[in-house]
Enzyme design. Structure first.
Site, mmCIF file in Angstrom:
data_model
loop_
_atom_site.group_PDB
_atom_site.id
_atom_site.type_symbol
_atom_site.label_atom_id
_atom_site.label_comp_id
_atom_site.label_asym_id
_atom_site.label_seq_id
_atom_site.Cartn_x
_atom_site.Cartn_y
_atom_site.Cartn_z
ATOM 1 N N THR A 50 -10.013 40.550 -36.545
ATOM 2 C CA THR A 50 -10.985 40.593 -35.463
ATOM 3 C C THR A 50 -10.489 41.430 -34.275
ATOM 4 O O THR A 50 -11.251 41.875 -33.523
ATOM 5 C CB THR A 50 -11.273 39.211 -35.323
ATOM 6 O OG1 THR A 50 -10.047 38.370 -35.478
ATOM 7 C CG2 THR A 50 -12.532 38.811 -35.754
ATOM 8 N N TYR A 51 -9.164 41.180 -34.081
ATOM 9 C CA TYR A 51 -8.689 41.973 -32.634
ATOM 10 C C TYR A 51 -7.652 42.734 -32.750
ATOM 11 O O TYR A 51 -7.198 43.523 -31.624
ATOM 12 C CB TYR A 51 -8.405 40.557 -31.734
ATOM 13 C CG TYR A 51 -6.994 40.249 -31.559
ATOM 14 C CD1 TYR A 51 -6.279 40.773 -30.335
ATOM 15 C CD2 TYR A 51 -6.315 39.606 -32.460
ATOM 16 C CE1 TYR A 51 -5.137 40.494 -30.154
ATOM 17 C CE2 TYR A 51 -5.166 39.234 -32.248
ATOM 18 C CZ TYR A 51 -4.340 39.765 -31.103
ATOM 19 O OH TYR A 51 -3.142 39.377 -30.863
ATOM 20 N N ALA A 52 -7.320 43.267 -33.952
ATOM 21 C CA ALA A 52 -6.457 44.291 -34.072
ATOM 22 C C ALA A 52 -6.380 44.774 -35.407
ATOM 23 O O ALA A 52 -6.760 44.556 -36.247
ATOM 24 C CB ALA A 52 -5.076 43.549 -33.690
ATOM 25 N N ASP A 165 0.356 27.544 -33.455
ATOM 26 C CA ASP A 165 -0.401 27.837 -34.727
ATOM 27 C C ASP A 165 0.698 28.250 -36.023
ATOM 28 O O ASP A 165 0.333 29.122 -36.611
ATOM 29 C CB ASP A 165 -1.290 29.458 -34.264
ATOM 30 C CG ASP A 165 -2.162 29.428 -35.549
ATOM 31 O OD1 ASP A 165 -2.732 28.495 -36.362
ATOM 32 O OD2 ASP A 165 -2.539 30.734 -35.854
#
Lengths: 376, 311
Positions: A50-52, A165
């Site tokens: 999603t972001y990279a 995480d």
């Protein structure tokens, strides 16, 4: 701005003297950026999240060029600037240097995109390893992986960084078998007293009860719980607490490990989202853990129990876990170079680093995109 | 013989292997759940057994089962099916009495006489089957079978003689089995060693294996050689393993050499907050904040830039 010297394709850049594209009027930082960028050659795409986007790359300043993973951060479509994950990742990886933590080798900007140059870890991750039914591993191997994971975590905690995480697919494996903590997109440093932290972190299956009860002041014990569930998963080869929702997760914890109460966990009923458990008995004792995790012996079962205590204050700290006697008894931890490994983890690296996680049912329900209140 | 299984119209249901029918505890909550059976072939979990029968003989908890059970007679079942379990028990009991062997019938006989003996031998087997089935069926037929058993048991000396013969044969077979096991174990460990060890040692071990296997025709010799060889391999393994292991604490030092944070530090403006239940329950450690403060204050001490430049 940087457009002066960056109109050409990056992949064509050869080793060359960077001075010929450096304008003497450029800022020092800009010149440094170009120099850094030219050091790396970007190769094929390994994965996208999603972001990279993650590419295989090479550091051309060494002979022969060393493989690296280049993580190109996508800018949020709403152009709010860089995503929080990227900022966190850079912020904490810049600080932490340890053999059991993925290293951030370099950073450079290109066309207002940010690229992180990370250590290339082609060994896949623990999730991949556990899922592979053709692969068998021994207690000594589990001890080795857990030892490395706890070392990495203890290093983070010693430097006052919460990972937040920890899960099998964030425990990455290098080519030489060494395990490294990866994905610091949710990390933050220990909060000052009275400063709230978000409780919407950690993938549901690995999320400790205090976060499920909405605790806003917590400690490294949250990561220890996550690692404890990973430990149990390594032994059982199936997730210990595969909950479907926050409440479902709590009821699973209560059923499997015991129902939290003021007696076994002082202060629990004062947590914001406290609901009295309707299931489960008193907190499980050693008998349960020895029975359930027989293969790692009594000491191993004791460590699992220590890491999965309901009350975060009773849980062992990462450093205590590292000094636990399980690591000193036979069988001793396998040397990383002798650990079983899986071939073809390359694609998975891309997915891990780039967060291909939206397709992954394990992380449904994790709130990293929902709530950043009080974070960072 | 009083431990004869009583006839059963119905044997305990076999479908549920995960729940004790008496205390209802399940395998999910108690992964070590194990079941035991007694002469009535009713399944009970081991904790029910110790709870009910530790204080002496007690009736079976199953409805309509009138048997009085003793704790020491409880055992694990060998077969998944209780029907099979019971039949095997019955056969074992019958075989203890009906233990004539072929040589008892045909020894020293020739021609037609021998054929006749073989026919009697087959009749004997037929009779065994009849007795087994009658015992399994129960009722009047079982009573007939019990009489048959009693009658057959009169030939005490014959039975004992055959028992002795079977025992000797069993011991011989066991001995043979053990030598075989020894050999295969040796083979396995050496094969494992070959995979693990490299180069010269591997070749040496291969040679060693050939020697041991050639010399192993004589049992005693095999055992001695094997023991010596095994010890050597184990030593070798340990040496190798020590090289290939690692210590998780390697390079992990005690906290700081500059400061120690005491367990109990009181800071007046923090005391009220740290004792609030919501803070306590979340697991926040104020001590880590003090630790951090000191660590940040002291970091950089002992680092000599000039020295590092020189390296």
């Amino acid at each position: 701005m940087a457009s002066n010297g960056s109109s050409r394709q990056l992949s064509n850049v050869q080793i060359q003297d960077p001075s010929d594209e450096e304008d003497s009027e450029m800022e020092v930082t800009e010149r440094m950026n170009i120099r850094t960028r030219n050091k790396f050659v970007r190769g094929k795409k390994l994965g996208e999240g999603t972001y990279a986007i993650v590419y295989l790359g090479h550091d051309t300043s060494t002979t022969p060029p060393t493989p690296v993973a280049i993580k190109k951060i996508k800018l949020a479509p709403t152009s709010e600037g860089l995503s929080m994950d990227a900022i966190r990742e850079v912020k904490y990886l810049r600080e932490l240097h340890h053999p059991n933590i993925i290293s951030l080798l370099s950073i450079y900007a290109h066309n207002s995109n940010l690229s992180l140059v990370l250590e290339f870890l082609p060994g896949g991750d623990l999730e991949l390893l556990m899922k592979d039914q053709s692969l068998t591993y021994s207690t000594a191997d589990i001890k080795s992986w857990m030892g490395m994971a706890i070392r990495g975590l203890a290093w983070c905690h010693r430097h006052f960084v919460l990972h937040r995480d920890i899960k099998p697919n964030n425990l990455l494996l290098a080519a030489d078998g060494v395990l490294k903590l990866g994905d610091f997109g949710l990390a933050r440093s220990f909060a000052d007293p009275m400063r709230v932290m978000t409780n919407k972190v950690i993938t549901l299956w690995y999320r400790p009860p205090e976060l499920l009860y909405g605790a806003r002041f917590y400690s490294g014990a949250v990561d220890v719980w996550s690692l404890g569930t990973v430990f149990a998963e390594l032994i059982l080869r199936t997730p210990l607490l595969p909950g479907q929702s926050d409440l479902g997760q709590l009821s699973l914890i209560a059923k499997a490990l015991g129902a939290p109460s003021e007696r076994n966990w002082p202060g629990v009923s004062a947590l914001p989202d406290w609901v009295p458990p309707t299931e489960g008995g008193p907190e499980q004792g050693m008998d349960f853990f020895v029975g359930m995790f027989a293969s790692v012996g009594v000491e191993g079962a004791e460590l699992v129990r220590g890491m999965l205590r309901l009350d975060p204050k009773k849980r062992v700290t990462a450093e205590e876990a590292l000094r636990h006697k399980w690591f000193q008894v036979e069988p001793r931890a396998t040397h990383p170079s002798r650990l079983p490994r899986k071939e073809g983890g390359e694609e998975k690296v891309g997915r891990d680093l780039g967060r291909g996680w939206e397709e992954d049912e394990r992380v449904r329900g994790v709130g990293r995109r929902l709530d950043f209140g009080g974070a960072l | 013989m009083s431990n004869m299984p009583p006839p059963q119209d119905k044997i305990a249901p076999e479908d549920d292997n995960d729940t004790c029918p008496v205390c209802k505890s399940t395998r999910y909550l108690n992964p070590t759940l194990s079941f035991l059976i007694n002469n009535c072939y009713h399944r009970l979990c081991s904790s029910c057994v110790s709870r009910r029968f530790t204080l002496g003989p007690a009736p079976c908890p199953y409805p309509n089962c009138t048997l009085i059970l003793r704790k020491n007679k409880f055992r694990r079942q060998t077969f998944a099916s209780l029907e099979t379990e019971r039949e095997v028990d019955v056969r074992r009991r019958v075989a203890r009495v009906f233990n004539k062997r072929t040589e008892n019938f045909v020894l020293g006989m020739e021609g037609e006489e021998r054929d006749e003996a073989m026919r009697r031998r087959r009749d004997y087997e037929e009779r065994i089957e009849k007795v087994v089935f009658a015992l399994l069926k129960g009722g009047e037929e079982a009573q007939w079978a019990e009489r048959e058993l009693e009658e057959e048991a009169r030939d005490e000396s014959g039975i004992r003689e055959n028992e002795e013969r079977a025992r000797i044969e069993g011991a011989k077979a066991k001995n043979r089995g053990e030598v075989e096991k020894l050999k295969s174990q040796l083979n396995r460990e050496l094969a494992e060693a070959e995979v693990r060890l490299e180069g010269e040692e591997k070749a040496e071990l291969k040679k060693g294996r050939v020697q041991v296997l050639v010399g192993s025709r004589d049992e005693g010799e095999a055992k001695r050689v094997w023991e010596r060889e095994r010890k050597r391999i184990v030593r070798e393994f340990e040496r190798k393993r020590a090289e290939k292991e690692w210590d998780v604490l390697e390079g992990f030092q005690e906290q700081s050499r500059w400061f120690v944070v005491r367990k109990e530090v009181e800071v007046s403006w923090l005391e009220a907050w740290r004792k609030e239940a919501a803070t306590v329950g979340g697991g926040y450690e104020v001590g880590e904040y003090f630790q951090r403060g000191l660590w940040e204050a002291f970091s950089g001490l002992g680092v000599c830039v000039e020295e590092e430049k020189g390296e």
